[in-house]
Structure formats: C-alpha cells, structure tokens
Scaffold this motif. Structure first.
Motif, PDB file in Angstrom:
ATOM      1  N   GLN A 138      35.576  12.787 -70.495  1.00 57.59           N
ATOM      2  CA  GLN A 138      35.780  13.263 -69.077  1.00 57.59           C
ATOM      3  C   GLN A 138      36.580  14.563 -68.797  1.00 57.59           C
ATOM      4  O   GLN A 138      36.620  15.213 -67.928  1.00 57.59           O
ATOM      5  CB  GLN A 138      36.477  12.405 -68.172  1.00 57.59           C
ATOM      6  N   LYS A 183      35.037  17.639 -69.997  1.00 50.85           N
ATOM      7  CA  LYS A 183      34.183  18.156 -68.749  1.00 50.85           C
ATOM      8  C   LYS A 183      34.775  18.813 -67.554  1.00 50.85           C
ATOM      9  O   LYS A 183      34.183  19.641 -67.038  1.00 50.85           O
ATOM     10  CB  LYS A 183      33.293  16.662 -68.371  1.00 50.85           C
ATOM     11  N   GLN A 243      33.416  21.360 -74.215  1.00 53.05           N
ATOM     12  CA  GLN A 243      33.123  21.431 -72.802  1.00 53.05           C
ATOM     13  C   GLN A 243      31.834  21.651 -72.569  1.00 53.05           C
ATOM     14  O   GLN A 243      31.378  21.037 -71.527  1.00 53.05           O
ATOM     15  CB  GLN A 243      34.225  22.679 -72.193  1.00 53.05           C
ATOM     16  N   ALA A 294      30.116  18.246 -72.956  1.00 57.28           N
ATOM     17  CA  ALA A 294      30.491  17.198 -71.942  1.00 57.28           C
ATOM     18  C   ALA A 294      29.965  17.424 -70.646  1.00 57.28           C
ATOM     19  O   ALA A 294      29.525  16.539 -69.875  1.00 57.28           O
ATOM     20  CB  ALA A 294      32.131  17.103 -72.005  1.00 57.28           C
ATOM     21  N   ALA A 295      29.840  18.782 -70.477  1.00 58.53           N
ATOM     22  CA  ALA A 295      29.424  19.145 -69.193  1.00 58.53           C
ATOM     23  C   ALA A 295      27.879  18.624 -68.785  1.00 58.53           C
ATOM     24  O   ALA A 295      27.500  18.168 -67.777  1.00 58.53           O
ATOM     25  CB  ALA A 295      29.401  20.389 -69.088  1.00 58.53           C
TER      26      ALA A 295
END
Length: 214
Positions: A81, A84, A94, A97-98
């Motif tokens: 989280q 992200k 990143q 996770a996005a």
C-alpha cells in the motif's frame, strides 16, 4: 411476576436485534466483515506479478530482492500500500503495486505467507560477534535498542507489528538499514531513528547476523 420478567427479556432481545438497523438508519456504518484472503487467486497474481523477482515460493534467490515467504501478511500489505501511495520509494515496486487492488495485495500476502522461508547463513566471521551483540543487546552508549526486542531473538518478528527478519538476505537488510539511515526510506520513524545511529560496519554486521537467524 414471571409474565412481566419474560416480557422484559423479550423486549431487550428485540432491541438488541434492532440496534444495527437503527444505527444504519441514523447514518452509522455497520461493522464491516473482514473477508479471508483468496489463496488461489493470491497464487495466480503472485505468479503473474511477483515471481520474477521473488521466486515461485517467495524465497528470492537474488540477494537484492527480499525473501517474502513466511512474512507476516499485515506487514506485506502495508508495504504494498505504501509503495502504491508513494510513501515508500522504489520505482520498480511502485509500478507493480500501482496495478494491484487492495484485494490483490491481501490475496498475495495471504498466499506467500503460507510458504516456508528457507534458512540463510551468516558469511562474515569477522563481523558475526559484533552483529550478535547489536542484535541481542543494542548499543547502550548511543541508545540503540536491541533488534531482538522488536523482531524477537530468532528473527521471527511480531505479527502485524514488526516484520520477520530471520534468514533474510544480508545484502537486502543492509540496503534497507542504509536507506533508513540516509533518509531514502522514510516509512518507519522508529527504524529511521535507530538506523541513524549505526555506521556502515555495524549495519553490515547486524545484517549478516540476521541472515543466519533461524
């Protein structure tokens, strides 16, 4: 008298049943049910997104990438989280996770934590004594707390609070401690404050010692 008591009990029971409906009518949210992770979907998503860097069973063979097997799921979800949201900086993570939803994160974490972590080994014999001393006793004259206090004597950590460290790649642990110390990683004030008091040799020593914990 018995009739009155029975009626009173019935009224109280009815009131308890009606309470959630009254709360909803008043605009209060009913307590949310926490769904269990979908381990089948978690395995599929892990295989599609994570396996190249973290290996099929979560035991990364690449020293720069962390082992995820047997890690506490709450910790993994929190890190995903924060990748992200940009709170934890890493261009590669990143990006991955996005593309994940909260359910994806929960499913991945739930599945990978069921995989058994493989043992690691301390490699630097010259530093192992220093590493053990810091991990178990800290550095009193600089107010550095013992790592074992939060991460447990064998590196198992404390679920939902502190991550599992035992057996983690020394290179990865050292890189994260350095990132905390240098302000590159800032998603844990506690770790930033601890790492700020460690020099390069101490970081290498404690990271190497952690690799051999089991």
């Amino acid at each position: 008298m018995k009739l009155v008591s029975t009626s009173l009990i019935a009224c109280l029971f009815a009131a308890l049943l009606a309470a959630p409906l009254v709360a909803q009518a008043a605009g209060e949210a009913a307590p949310a049910k926490v769904a269990k992770p979908d381990l089948v979907q978690g395995e599929k998503t892990f295989a599609a997104v994570c396996v190249a860097c973290h290996a099929a069973d979560g035991n990364s063979a690449i020293a720069a990438n962390p082992k995820l097997a047997q890690q506490h799921p709450e910790y993994l979800v929190k890190q995903l989280q924060e990748f992200k949201a940009g709170k934890r900086k890493n261009a590669v993570m990143q990006g991955f996770a996005a593309a994940l939803s909260d359910d994806d994160m929960k499913n991945i974490a739930g599945w990978v934590t069921t995989k058994k972590a493989k043992f690691g080994f301390a490699k630097d014999k010259e530093l192992v004594t220093l590493g053990e001393r810091i991990y178990r006793g800290g550095i009193s004259d600089r107010q550095v707390p013992a790592c074992a206090g939060c991460h447990s004597p064998n590196g198992a950590g404390i679920p939902s609070q502190y991550p599992r460290l035992g057996g983690q790649h020394a290179e990865y642990t050292a890189s994260q401690l350095t990132a905390f110390r240098d302000g590159v990683r800032s998603n844990s004030l506690q770790m930033t404050q601890v790492a700020a008091k460690l020099n390069d040799k101490e970081i290498r020593a404690v990271a190497d010692y952690i690799a051999g914990l089991r």
